[in-house]
Motif scaffolding. Structure first.
Motif, PDB file in Angstrom:
ATOM      1  N   PHE A  74      99.286  37.210 -58.217  1.00  0.00           N
ATOM      2  CA  PHE A  74     100.447  36.510 -58.766  1.00  0.00           C
ATOM      3  C   PHE A  74     100.435  35.040 -58.352  1.00  0.00           C
ATOM      4  CE2 PHE A  74     101.909  40.916 -58.776  1.00  0.00           C
ATOM      5  CZ  PHE A  74     102.595  41.001 -59.978  1.00  0.00           C
ATOM      6  N   ARG A  75     100.976  34.200 -59.216  1.00  0.00           N
ATOM      7  CA  ARG A  75     101.199  32.802 -58.875  1.00  0.00           C
ATOM      8  C   ARG A  75     102.605  32.694 -58.295  1.00  0.00           C
ATOM      9  NH1 ARG A  75     102.407  28.105 -62.484  1.00  0.00           N
ATOM     10  NH2 ARG A  75     102.020  29.470 -64.264  1.00  0.00           N
ATOM     11  N   VAL A  76     102.674  32.396 -57.004  1.00  0.00           N
ATOM     12  CA  VAL A  76     103.946  32.413 -56.277  1.00  0.00           C
ATOM     13  C   VAL A  76     104.308  31.011 -55.810  1.00  0.00           C
ATOM     14  CG1 VAL A  76     105.196  33.354 -54.308  1.00  0.00           C
ATOM     15  CG2 VAL A  76     103.512  34.778 -55.509  1.00  0.00           C
ATOM     16  N   HIS A  77     105.538  30.632 -56.099  1.00  0.00           N
ATOM     17  CA  HIS A  77     106.101  29.390 -55.562  1.00  0.00           C
ATOM     18  C   HIS A  77     107.132  29.790 -54.501  1.00  0.00           C
ATOM     19  CE1 HIS A  77     104.125  26.950 -58.593  1.00  0.00           C
ATOM     20  NE2 HIS A  77     104.499  27.857 -59.490  1.00  0.00           N
ATOM     21  N   TYR A  78     106.937  29.284 -53.298  1.00  0.00           N
ATOM     22  CA  TYR A  78     107.786  29.690 -52.173  1.00  0.00           C
ATOM     23  C   TYR A  78     108.434  28.451 -51.570  1.00  0.00           C
ATOM     24  CZ  TYR A  78     109.452  32.447 -48.259  1.00  0.00           C
ATOM     25  OH  TYR A  78     110.262  33.107 -47.358  1.00  0.00           O
ATOM     26  N   VAL A  79     109.762  28.485 -51.452  1.00  0.00           N
ATOM     27  CA  VAL A  79     110.520  27.367 -50.890  1.00  0.00           C
ATOM     28  C   VAL A  79     111.001  27.761 -49.499  1.00  0.00           C
ATOM     29  CG1 VAL A  79     112.454  25.781 -51.201  1.00  0.00           C
ATOM     30  CG2 VAL A  79     111.296  26.751 -53.207  1.00  0.00           C
ATOM     31  N   THR A  80     110.529  27.078 -48.486  1.00  0.00           N
ATOM     32  CA  THR A  80     110.968  27.354 -47.119  1.00  0.00           C
ATOM     33  C   THR A  80     112.292  26.645 -46.842  1.00  0.00           C
ATOM     34  OG1 THR A  80     109.723  25.482 -46.242  1.00  0.00           O
ATOM     35  CG2 THR A  80     108.596  27.623 -46.306  1.00  0.00           C
ATOM     36  N   LEU A  81     112.974  27.115 -45.834  1.00  0.00           N
ATOM     37  CA  LEU A  81     114.277  26.545 -45.497  1.00  0.00           C
ATOM     38  C   LEU A  81     114.176  25.066 -45.164  1.00  0.00           C
ATOM     39  CD1 LEU A  81     117.286  27.566 -44.931  1.00  0.00           C
ATOM     40  CD2 LEU A  81     116.661  27.337 -42.526  1.00  0.00           C
ATOM     41  N   ASP A  82     113.085  24.677 -44.495  1.00  0.00           N
ATOM     42  CA  ASP A  82     112.952  23.288 -44.058  1.00  0.00           C
ATOM     43  C   ASP A  82     112.198  22.409 -45.047  1.00  0.00           C
ATOM     44  OD1 ASP A  82     110.563  24.556 -43.675  1.00  0.00           O
ATOM     45  OD2 ASP A  82     110.307  23.953 -41.573  1.00  0.00           O
ATOM     46  N   ASP A  83     111.959  22.908 -46.254  1.00  0.00           N
ATOM     47  CA  ASP A  83     111.383  22.075 -47.302  1.00  0.00           C
ATOM     48  C   ASP A  83     112.361  20.936 -47.608  1.00  0.00           C
ATOM     49  OD1 ASP A  83     110.647  20.955 -49.809  1.00  0.00           O
ATOM     50  OD2 ASP A  83     109.703  22.831 -50.432  1.00  0.00           O
ATOM     51  N   PRO A  84     111.928  19.674 -47.538  1.00  0.00           N
ATOM     52  CA  PRO A  84     112.859  18.561 -47.778  1.00  0.00           C
ATOM     53  C   PRO A  84     113.470  18.558 -49.172  1.00  0.00           C
ATOM     54  CG  PRO A  84     110.580  17.792 -47.641  1.00  0.00           C
ATOM     55  CD  PRO A  84     110.577  19.203 -47.175  1.00  0.00           C
ATOM     56  N   ASP A  85     112.851  19.236 -50.133  1.00  0.00           N
ATOM     57  CA  ASP A  85     113.399  19.295 -51.484  1.00  0.00           C
ATOM     58  C   ASP A  85     114.318  20.493 -51.707  1.00  0.00           C
ATOM     59  OD1 ASP A  85     112.129  16.970 -52.531  1.00  0.00           O
ATOM     60  OD2 ASP A  85     110.239  18.093 -52.568  1.00  0.00           O
ATOM     61  N   ASN A  86     114.464  21.345 -50.672  1.00  0.00           N
ATOM     62  CA  ASN A  86     115.316  22.529 -50.791  1.00  0.00           C
ATOM     63  C   ASN A  86     116.757  22.087 -50.998  1.00  0.00           C
ATOM     64  OD1 ASN A  86     116.848  24.898 -50.300  1.00  0.00           O
ATOM     65  ND2 ASN A  86     115.244  25.723 -48.979  1.00  0.00           N
ATOM     66  N   CYS A  87     117.364  22.547 -52.093  1.00  0.00           N
ATOM     67  CA  CYS A  87     118.733  22.119 -52.412  1.00  0.00           C
ATOM     68  C   CYS A  87     119.789  22.998 -51.758  1.00  0.00           C
ATOM     69  CB  CYS A  87     118.942  22.065 -53.920  1.00  0.00           C
ATOM     70  SG  CYS A  87     118.879  23.667 -54.725  1.00  0.00           S
ATOM     71  N   GLY A  88     119.376  24.095 -51.109  1.00  0.00           N
ATOM     72  CA  GLY A  88     120.310  24.869 -50.302  1.00  0.00           C
ATOM     73  C   GLY A  88     120.968  26.045 -50.970  1.00  0.00           C
ATOM     74  N   SER A  89     120.758  26.246 -52.278  1.00  0.00           N
ATOM     75  CA  SER A  89     121.373  27.385 -52.965  1.00  0.00           C
ATOM     76  C   SER A  89     120.368  28.012 -53.920  1.00  0.00           C
ATOM     77  CB  SER A  89     122.621  26.964 -53.741  1.00  0.00           C
ATOM     78  OG  SER A  89     122.272  26.290 -54.941  1.00  0.00           O
ATOM     79  N   LEU A  90     120.509  29.301 -54.172  1.00  0.00           N
ATOM     80  CA  LEU A  90     119.593  29.974 -55.088  1.00  0.00           C
ATOM     81  C   LEU A  90     119.763  29.511 -56.530  1.00  0.00           C
ATOM     82  CD1 LEU A  90     119.509  33.545 -53.546  1.00  0.00           C
ATOM     83  CD2 LEU A  90     117.568  31.999 -53.843  1.00  0.00           C
ATOM     84  N   PRO A  91     120.986  29.364 -57.044  1.00  0.00           N
ATOM     85  CA  PRO A  91     121.096  28.827 -58.415  1.00  0.00           C
ATOM     86  C   PRO A  91     120.447  27.445 -58.532  1.00  0.00           C
ATOM     87  CG  PRO A  91     123.168  29.811 -57.750  1.00  0.00           C
ATOM     88  CD  PRO A  91     122.307  29.775 -56.533  1.00  0.00           C
ATOM     89  N   GLY A  92     120.646  26.605 -57.516  1.00  0.00           N
ATOM     90  CA  GLY A  92     120.049  25.275 -57.566  1.00  0.00           C
ATOM     91  C   GLY A  92     118.537  25.319 -57.565  1.00  0.00           C
ATOM     92  N   GLU A  93     117.960  26.174 -56.728  1.00  0.00           N
ATOM     93  CA  GLU A  93     116.503  26.289 -56.690  1.00  0.00           C
ATOM     94  C   GLU A  93     115.955  26.881 -57.981  1.00  0.00           C
ATOM     95  OE1 GLU A  93     114.066  25.248 -54.479  1.00  0.00           O
ATOM     96  OE2 GLU A  93     115.804  24.072 -53.874  1.00  0.00           O
ATOM     97  N   LEU A  94     116.675  27.842 -58.551  1.00  0.00           N
ATOM     98  CA  LEU A  94     116.217  28.438 -59.801  1.00  0.00           C
ATOM     99  C   LEU A  94     116.193  27.394 -60.914  1.00  0.00           C
ATOM    100  CD1 LEU A  94     115.312  31.008 -61.238  1.00  0.00           C
ATOM    101  CD2 LEU A  94     117.723  31.485 -61.734  1.00  0.00           C
ATOM    102  N   VAL A  95     117.246  26.593 -61.018  1.00  0.00           N
ATOM    103  CA  VAL A  95     117.295  25.545 -62.039  1.00  0.00           C
ATOM    104  C   VAL A  95     116.181  24.524 -61.800  1.00  0.00           C
ATOM    105  CG1 VAL A  95     118.659  23.612 -62.912  1.00  0.00           C
ATOM    106  CG2 VAL A  95     119.752  25.831 -62.525  1.00  0.00           C
ATOM    107  N   ARG A  96     116.005  24.128 -60.558  1.00  0.00           N
ATOM    108  CA  ARG A  96     114.987  23.119 -60.237  1.00  0.00           C
ATOM    109  C   ARG A  96     113.595  23.600 -60.630  1.00  0.00           C
ATOM    110  NH1 ARG A  96     111.919  21.318 -55.503  1.00  0.00           N
ATOM    111  NH2 ARG A  96     112.653  23.050 -54.204  1.00  0.00           N
ATOM    112  N   TRP A  97     113.268  24.850 -60.301  1.00  0.00           N
ATOM    113  CA  TRP A  97     111.924  25.345 -60.579  1.00  0.00           C
ATOM    114  C   TRP A  97     111.737  25.729 -62.038  1.00  0.00           C
ATOM    115  CZ3 TRP A  97     107.501  25.079 -57.955  1.00  0.00           C
ATOM    116  CH2 TRP A  97     107.587  24.642 -56.642  1.00  0.00           C
ATOM    117  N   ALA A  98     112.780  26.208 -62.692  1.00  0.00           N
ATOM    118  CA  ALA A  98     112.668  26.492 -64.125  1.00  0.00           C
ATOM    119  C   ALA A  98     112.374  25.207 -64.890  1.00  0.00           C
ATOM    120  CB  ALA A  98     113.951  27.135 -64.637  1.00  0.00           C
TER     121      ALA A  98
END
Length: 516
Positions: A74-98
């Protein structure tokens, strides 16, 4: 973030409690065209102050699952907690990556949390939802079952799940042994000289050690001890934990599942709730293993039936109640309780040994078994009239296996009876005599379980009668409490007044500095 990843025809979001290779939203993914997203976000572990071991378990299991998916192509994109681009919420991350992947479709499996599912539904993306087939009973199926039944009772639902699954049935479809339920068997205190099997432990690997360092730095203020983390974080480790239980603890589980003992946090319990609830173990496989142990004669029918009932009966039932009744269910407060949660729930600093033992082990292990939760911490909160929302938040924060679909009905409905009897037909309340019978806690307590009034009397005793007195109008018509209220009616008035005064004094002291 500057590199532009290749686009994805389909993006599948996998949540931290959905770490199953059989997850419905993963089916049909094409590794050449599709992508999987997992994200560690602060919002999901801080809305209540999660125990640091719980955060570490979820994040480490997520990282191990991501690696396992990559090994499967599988091609997996993984966002760690300390990623500087992490927006802090699952809806936000889903929108960003979509948007970043220019995803043609976004697929999700049903959440285990009503609030999170609603926030994802309102994230502005067209979403393709999949049923969570890890459970035996789907949401719509439970709603159909419940539609023409009032009141609901788990026993009848459980029988339907036995028929549906075929578990512990004979060739004619009748229950093995002639009975559906052997709950009356067992339930013994732990005798002197009976030793529980040594708990299996898992040394943290490189991934887990990185997570522990992250959690230690980011959530140092959360209640609970991070040191000594030794929980299974992969499917292989979770299976090893399960096999250890099958080999060494299951035969005695039925007898001692309600027992409590000082310095023995695990006894004969499987401790698989967290691994099962986040997807590292499969419900159907667990039930098949227990049934095979029964049919081969390695465990009794009563033991097997009781364990399977917890999985396909109670566990599925509370999930059905949760999705049938949310969001209003979370606000119920049948007794109108307003008292704040005592500070000792967060520290364990109380003279009541049963509460100190249970809370201390909770702070250390993020674990307590069902009787410690229901009949010690839950029972005290019920008798003391603690606000249900605060109690629910505490359970959700402190226990590894506590996810909203399971923790809310068990706490609000079963422990607090705040739903007015929708889940359970009577309050699960008891005096200190129950704790004395099922544990050795009372022998080392500063209070005397044999006494109900007076400064040295066990607080549970007077609070039990105080609870029954103050809620007499609501409860005395309950047929399961008739004998208790007849006993209360026969008490001399002076005895009732003494119990009431002792209860009032204890409740007044809950908020005082000296506490209990």
């Amino acid at each position: 973030m500057t590199d532009q990843p290749p686009p994805a025809r389909r993006l599948a979001l996998v949540l931290g409690d959905q770490l199953s290779f059989e997850l419905a939203s993963l089916r049909g993914l094409d590794p050449r065209q599709d992508a999987v997203l997992l994200a560690e976000v602060r919002e999901e572990v801080t809305r209540v102050p999660y125990h640091p071991k719980k955060i570490a378990l979820i994040f480490s299991a997520m990282r191990h699952f991501a690696e396992a998916l990559r090994r499967r192509g599988f091609r997996v994109h993984y966002v760690t907690l300390d990623d500087p681009d992490n927006c802090g919420s699952l809806p936000g991350e889903l929108v960003r990556w979509a948007d970043r992947l220019r995803a043609g479709e976004v697929h999700l499996t049903e959440c285990g949390d009503w609030r999170l599912e609603q926030s994802l539904c309102h994230c502005g993306l067209p979403l393709v939802w999949h049923a969570d087939t890890r459970f035996l009973c789907g949401r719509a199926e439970f709603a159909r079952w419940a539609a023409d039944r009032q009141p609901l009772r788990m026993e009848f639902f459980y029988r339907e799940m036995r028929r549906k699954s075929g578990l512990l049935l004979d060739a004619d479809g009748a229950p093995l042994g002639g009975g559906w339920n052997y709950d009356g068997q067992g339930r013994k205190p732990l005798p002197a000289g009976v030793e529980a099997p040594m708990a299996v432990r898992f040394a943290p690997d490189v991934i887990t050690r990185e997570v522990l360092a992250l959690v230690g730095s980011q959530f140092a203020g959360h209640p609970g001890v991070l040191d000594g983390f030794d929980y299974p974080v992969s499917h292989g480790e979770a299976q090893a934990l399960w096999q250890h239980f099958l080999d060494f603890a299951l035969p005695a589980f039925g007898d001692y599942q309600d027992a409590m003992a000082s310095g023995e946090p695990f006894l004969f319990h499987a401790r698989i709730g967290a691994a099962l609830n986040i997807g590292l173990l499969d419900l159907r496989r667990l039930c098949a293993d227990v049934e095979e142990a029964c049919r081969s004669g390695r465990v009794s029918l009563g033991v097997a039936e009781g364990f399977i009932r917890q999985l396909i009966g109670w566990r599925e039932y509370v999930r059905g109640i949760y999705w049938l009744q949310m969001p209003d269910y979370a606000t119920r407060n049948a007794f109108g309780n307003r008292r704040p949660l005592p500070a000792f729930y967060w520290t364990g600093q109380t003279r009541m040994n049963c509460l100190r033992q249970t809370i201390d082990q909770t702070l250390k292990h993020a674990y307590a078994h069902h009787i410690q939760r229901l009949m010690v911490t839950g029972n005290f909160a019920l008798l003391a009239g603690i606000a249900p929302r605060q109690v629910c938040d505490w359970y959700l924060a402190m226990y590894l296996d506590a996810f909203d679909w399971a923790a809310l009905p068990n706490t609000l409905g079963m422990a607090m009876h705040a739903d007015g009897g929708y889940l359970a037909s009577k309050p699960c309340c008891a005096s200190g005599q129950y704790i004395r019978r099922m544990s050795d806690y009372c022998a080392s307590c500063a209070y005397r379980v044999s006494e109900s009034t007076g400064e040295q009397a066990c607080p549970f005793n007077a609070l039990y009668w105080h609870f029954l007195m103050r809620h007499r109008r609501q409860l005395e018509a309950n047929p399961r409490l008739g004998m208790v209220y007849r006993t209360l009616a026969r008490m001399p008035e002076t005895r009732q007044q003494a119990l009431w005064r002792r209860g009032e004094d204890l409740l007044a002291r809950l908020a005082a500095e000296d506490g209990l």
